[in-house]
Design an enzyme around this catalytic site. Structure first.
Site, PDB file in Angstrom:
ATOM      1  N   HIS B 262      54.587  55.443  74.848  1.00  0.00           N
ATOM      2  CA  HIS B 262      53.905  55.401  76.146  1.00  0.00           C
ATOM      3  C   HIS B 262      52.979  56.610  76.319  1.00  0.00           C
ATOM      4  O   HIS B 262      51.780  56.456  76.577  1.00  0.00           O
ATOM      5  CB  HIS B 262      54.960  55.377  77.270  1.00  0.00           C
ATOM      6  CG  HIS B 262      54.385  55.369  78.650  1.00  0.00           C
ATOM      7  ND1 HIS B 262      54.214  54.213  79.382  1.00  0.00           N
ATOM      8  CD2 HIS B 262      53.930  56.370  79.427  1.00  0.00           C
ATOM      9  CE1 HIS B 262      53.683  54.507  80.561  1.00  0.00           C
ATOM     10  NE2 HIS B 262      53.495  55.823  80.617  1.00  0.00           N
ATOM     11  N   GLU B 263      53.522  57.786  76.138  1.00  0.00           N
ATOM     12  CA  GLU B 263      52.708  58.998  76.346  1.00  0.00           C
ATOM     13  C   GLU B 263      51.595  59.094  75.299  1.00  0.00           C
ATOM     14  O   GLU B 263      50.508  59.598  75.596  1.00  0.00           O
ATOM     15  CB  GLU B 263      53.591  60.252  76.321  1.00  0.00           C
ATOM     16  CG  GLU B 263      54.700  60.304  77.385  1.00  0.00           C
ATOM     17  CD  GLU B 263      54.215  60.129  78.814  1.00  0.00           C
ATOM     18  OE1 GLU B 263      53.051  60.461  79.119  1.00  0.00           O
ATOM     19  OE2 GLU B 263      55.012  59.607  79.641  1.00  0.00           O
ATOM     20  N   HIS B 266      48.602  57.418  76.598  1.00  0.00           N
ATOM     21  CA  HIS B 266      47.813  58.321  77.459  1.00  0.00           C
ATOM     22  C   HIS B 266      47.038  59.335  76.611  1.00  0.00           C
ATOM     23  O   HIS B 266      45.871  59.626  76.869  1.00  0.00           O
ATOM     24  CB  HIS B 266      48.749  59.125  78.381  1.00  0.00           C
ATOM     25  CG  HIS B 266      49.328  58.342  79.516  1.00  0.00           C
ATOM     26  ND1 HIS B 266      48.554  57.711  80.454  1.00  0.00           N
ATOM     27  CD2 HIS B 266      50.616  58.130  79.902  1.00  0.00           C
ATOM     28  CE1 HIS B 266      49.342  57.126  81.364  1.00  0.00           C
ATOM     29  NE2 HIS B 266      50.613  57.364  81.045  1.00  0.00           N
ATOM     30  N   GLU B 292      47.331  54.113  82.956  1.00  0.00           N
ATOM     31  CA  GLU B 292      48.624  53.470  82.688  1.00  0.00           C
ATOM     32  C   GLU B 292      48.456  52.185  81.889  1.00  0.00           C
ATOM     33  O   GLU B 292      49.381  51.754  81.198  1.00  0.00           O
ATOM     34  CB  GLU B 292      49.383  53.209  83.987  1.00  0.00           C
ATOM     35  CG  GLU B 292      49.884  54.469  84.694  1.00  0.00           C
ATOM     36  CD  GLU B 292      50.852  55.302  83.859  1.00  0.00           C
ATOM     37  OE1 GLU B 292      51.462  54.764  82.930  1.00  0.00           O
ATOM     38  OE2 GLU B 292      50.970  56.523  84.132  1.00  0.00           O
TER      39      GLU B 292
END
Lengths: 496, 496
Positions: B262-263, B266, B292
């Site tokens: 997930h990160e 980003h 997101e």
């Protein structure tokens, strides 16, 4: 008066805010910033340094300080000392042109990354240009600051140890040399046992033990942290935020342990600065010499003492399994092994000063123009050969092993030797007031920490190093204590 | 004109320097600062925020921006967009009194430490007061900023997703609910196999695998780092300094893996911002929704795909030995297990939006005065029961599980649900242009990264989210793609 004092305190607060931000950026650069992000952070360091420069040299601030310096009798002791320090700081800062100040701050912030890479790649060429620039600036600034010092290097020394001169240092080092070299010769003849401590220990296990050691010595981890970096250091933002770093080596677990004990010495000093100094510019350790006296006291006098380890050896064996096969006597013998080697931070107490002499002579030589930065790897090898009889094969283990010059800390190295001498002199007094053997056997390290806090740490910069040494020990710096300490300890260990 | 543009660029540079320092301080507060040092760093954050406030609202800067905004035709595309953004920023900032701005910045910096402690101690009382203050400020500022929005919550939403309203969100969520709840019911009836992935894995081993995953997805560790924190997040100082954090759980190795994926989503976004935007205020991701969308795209659409794991399953088995006993099919099944649970960041794709709805309704309720901060633990439990049918036993697993509100991010949560919807819509286009199965089976993740870089990342804030979505997918946000994606995927997995 009241109004001006209020304004003064506001400005000091602002100065401290900028310095705090700079310290965090510095910390980040040395422990966290990714390779390609370092230039940008260095730029921010340059920007904020400039902000501090502008504040410190502003007419408004200077007028405050001037006014207060004419009304010293209305100030308390702390304020008086602050004004004294600030007058000097302002005067010095004003002599450096703003642009040069910013460029230098940026250069230093940037060079540490360059040094780290160059060291990893064993590539002195990569580092050389920045290093030369740092020395250039150092010399330039020393020229700006020169008053009645005999030479430029003496000007530089004032940054780290006020009142110190190369004349005094020459004398100090020559005395050390004349005493240490013959002792070292005898030690060599006596010979060393085989090494048993160079064993592989998981880094995670090492970390746990180093954390234990920090706590055991009295470092407060609610007001500080431990981390990793290429070169171990201690940094303080306030007394409630003191940061130690260590470098872990898988096959040499004791390396990190002594590095931790050393940095913890610095850290305990900062954590014990008086609360009354927190909002002032005096709320940090005195000179570098007195700072190193604390770190080297813990590292060597305490950290290599038989009784210190006697109390925690079982704990050490839990973390470092291989120690179960090593008798405490052999362990003690090996952590006090004397052996000329390449790396300063891993050197024994006896050869340590020789490492410092190499650096002292080189930086003095660069400043007075007799040594050229281009030539350093060669000069380094020659001096290592002369003083220690060993020669590094790579520059990473040679001239690039220390971060100091890359960090702009030219003139810092003598502090280590002075610190060792201070520490032995302070220890001599401590022995009269505390039962050290009993304290160490019982693991009551807090008693030592508190003694140092009361006698030294709480004063921060309120007292000068020479004031403290005189008050604590009853006399000025006297190297005889250090020499006696070394002679006694190593004659016993080596049976000579 | 030229002179003003030059001055404008200087000011922007200064603004970015301060923002960079603030980001480093923020990073330090969340990953490094010792407990008792946090207040002081928060004070520095307040001080520097104030410096930015003064710069941004200064007459000199405003006049620059005003002048340039009257000469838009002489500016390039990037400058025009900067001026547009800045006019809005200045106007908004000016409406907040300086003192309040500083106090709020300090409060937020301080509250994250309070939250961390309160969460560790499961002590909502400790956290409540700060939380209430943050909501008070949020409401106060929204009142300052209110223009023609229907309600205060809509004002707040503009910080994260321009043009979004609670009316649109209500509609969006109600559609999701009407589609997801029946699907979830069927899934529950179908039942789940036993869990095999909750095994103990050494944190050091987990770190190695997570580093591998980051690199595999295309994150450049020369221009970024990975670290640990209580709540995972991504922070960027520049595109060359992007920082991801993860939280490791010894008995749940896959938790950190999906958090890392997930990160990394980003992080890849920030690392691929166009070089042409680096010295501008547009050099970072667009809205929170589009940000997101990238993280949730990598986490769910890529990171939970069978083909993605097929290529690296051997590598995973090397790090996580226990996987050698788990068939890939069972692994795939379990990483896509649907099961109502307490923790948002560990929720499956199907129940995830329900977690968001709980938060959305609560923050909306606090802002419109129908929910009281004092009452949050109770309200939280009720809503969890209503939407997910599970109730946390502790507030740490309940209302205190997320850092967002403590970080002042009220109005952020809807971005996650919007992001999921954007990601499915973008994926729908991607499938027409790339052979995803083949790419994943061959481990050519760079092809996906480059596609996203070209279509989305390089634009930074130069284009709005709705412009990007329209250009990439040919239409405005349309939740049908998300719903179709979920239906198709989970019908297949659960055979329903």
């Amino acid at each position: 008066m009241e109004e001006i004092l209020k304004k003064f305190r506001e400005k000091i607060k602002e100065k401290k805010m900028i310095e705090g931000a700079l310290a965090v950026l510095q910390w980040d650069l040395e422990t966290t910033t990714p390779k390609k992000g370092k230039d940008y952070l260095a730029e921010i360091v340059g920007y904020l340094s400039m902000k501090e420069y502008i504040l410190t040299t502003s007419k408004e601030f200077e007028e405050c300080v001037e006014f207060l310096s004419k009304n010293l009798e209305k100030l308390n002791e702390i304020e008086r000392k602050e004004i004294e320090e600030l007058k000097e700081d302002i005067e010095k800062m004003k002599k450096i042109p703003a642009q040069e100040y910013q460029a230098y701050s940026e250069l230093v912030a940037r060079t540490q990354g360059v040094w780290e890479e160059a060291k990893a790649e064993n590539n002195y060429e990569k580092y050389k240009k920045n290093l030369a620039k740092i020395f250039e600036y150092t010399i330039k600034f020393a020229n700006y600051h020169k008053k009645d010092e005999k030479n430029l290097y003496d000007v530089i020394l004032q940054e780290y140890e006020k009142g110190m001169t190369s004349e005094k240092l020459d004398e100090f080092f020559s005395l050390l040399k004349s005493e240490i070299v013959p002792l070292l010769k005898k030690v060599k003849e006596a010979g060393n046992p085989d090494k048993k401590l160079l064993q592989k220990v998981d880094i995670e296990k090492q970390k746990q033990f180093n954390r234990f050691i920090g706590e055991y010595l009295g470092f407060d981890f609610d007001r500080g942290i431990g981390a990793e970096s290429e070169h171990p250091f201690t940094m303080n933002i306030t007394k409630n935020d003191v940061r130690l770093t260590t470098k872990y080596i898988e096959n040499n677990p004791m390396s990190a342990v002594f590095s931790t004990i050393h940095e913890t010495g610095h850290g305990i000093y900062e954590q014990q600065i008086g609360d009354n100094l927190q909002d002032t510019i005096l709320g940090t350790g005195g000179s570098m010499g007195i700072h190193e006296s604390q770190s080297r006291f813990y590292e060597n006098i305490i950290g290599r003492d038989f009784h210190f380890w006697n109390h925690i050896y079982k704990r050490a064996q839990e973390s470092f399994q291989f120690l179960k096969e090593v008798k405490l006597e052999d362990f003690y013998r090996e952590i006090n092994l004397v052996e000329p080697s390449l790396i300063r931070v891993e050197a024994d107490e006896l050869t340590y000063s020789l490492h410092i002499m190499v650096r002292y002579e080189i930086e003095k030589g660069i400043v007075d123009g007799t040594i050229d930065v281009d030539n350093l790897p060669k000069v380094w090898k020659e001096k290592m050969k002369e003083y220690l009889g060993v020669v590094p094969e790579t520059d990473s283990e040679g001239v690039m092993q220390d971060v100091h010059w890359a960090a702009g800390l030219v003139g810092y190295f003598p502090s280590y030797a002075l610190g060792s001498a201070y520490s032995a002199q302070i220890y001599n007094t401590m022995l009269k007031e505390l039962n050290i053997v009993e304290i160490l056997e019982r693991g009551e390290l807090d008693k030592i920490r508190e003694w140092l806090g009361e006698k030294i740490h709480k004063y921060g910069k309120l007292k000068t190093t020479s004031e403290i040494i005189k008050e604590v020990t009853g006399e000025e710096l006297n190297p005889k204590y250090y020499i006696e300490y070394l002679k006694e300890k190593y004659s016993k260990i080596y049976n000579i």
